[in-house]
Design an enzyme around this catalytic site. Sequence first.
Site, PDB file in Angstrom:
ATOM      1  CB  ALA A 185      -7.572   5.540  -0.936  1.00 50.79           C
ATOM      2  CE  LYS A 186      -9.431  13.672  -2.289  1.00 48.44           C
ATOM      3  NZ  LYS A 186      -8.868  15.018  -2.625  1.00 48.44           N
ATOM      4  NE  ARG A 187      -6.096   3.186  -3.961  1.00 47.57           N
ATOM      5  CZ  ARG A 187      -5.227   3.727  -3.061  1.00 47.57           C
ATOM      6  NH1 ARG A 187      -5.033   4.964  -3.029  1.00 47.57           N
ATOM      7  NH2 ARG A 187      -4.840   2.951  -2.189  1.00 47.57           N
TER       8      ARG A 187
END
Length: 340
Positions: free
Chosen positions: A273-275
């Site tokens: 995930a980009k997070r």
Amino acid sequence: MVPLAASLNLNPSSIARMIPQENRTIVGRLAPSPTGGLHIGHARTFLVAWLAARSAGGRIILRIEDIDASRARPESIEASIADLRWLGLDWDEGPDVGGPNAPYLQSMRKLNYQAALDRLKAQERVYPCTCSRAEIARASSAPHPGEEGTSYLGTCAYRRAADAESLSGRSFCWRFRVPFGQIWWDDLVRGMIAGAPHANGGDFIVGRSSGEPAYQLAVVCDDAAMGVNQVVRGDDLISSTPRQILLYLALGLPEPEFGHVPLVLDADGQRLAKRDGSIKLAALRDSGVDPGRLVAILANSCGLAVSRERIRPDALIQAFLFEGIPKAPWIVEMAGSYNE
Ligand code: GLU
């Protein structure tokens, strides 16, 4: 007006689709969405896309996919460019270097998408859909074994494009009429593979109720307008490919060849995930990782037998082969291993 039945009489699996293979320059593209910095999974996919085009002596276009204004972050455009340059990738056309197919930001290409949508309306390939999310959830078919999700059941498919005029004041999107059947393509990574959009989502959105074009339409319009004939991207977009093939057919545009690079998963088997900041390229760069080391690890994961020491992408061009890319997901090596 095109009779409705004619527009439904499209059986893509019975249409001979020709992709010219010889005497052409490969034109590939890197198409990041500026929704947060790039991570290792993006780096791997973009490295493969870059090597695929360069090993064929081809050109590369950088296109920024900022069509979704609610998710795109302008500062991420420069960050993505910096991440790709740090890896050692380059491109022949793009927002920072210009080129004959400018502009290279989707947000600046909306007139093209509108023209394509108008053509689809004129051909009755699309219809206005007023269904709310809740209505769709209630009316959707339950997934069958082996199918990926629910499908829109075509509640509004009785409408003609011109019916949009009598819908003033109501919110509606434009859906593309998906024919029944499987759509096959010869994937550069996976070989012959098929998708069945009617069973996986059904009639899909090409124009949003906000008036914005949807990803599927924008990407087809851009790839065709920019002369892209090789689309190499992540496996997460594999279900988009048969939809996009339908759009190429409907718009009479030449279809590119497609290659889907298997997903990158974290140690828990979850999609990156980009997070998750630790696997972002900016974080690796800030912690002093040598990009050559990352490229070497990514190259190894793609079946290229190179030392894990450090290497630049251009030193991999000669050895690149689609056949070497494992078809299973790659479990990412977490942050520490890039510093060793
Ligand atoms: N912009 C998309 C992404 O970053 C890629 C779209 C495509 O390659 O077709 O996921």
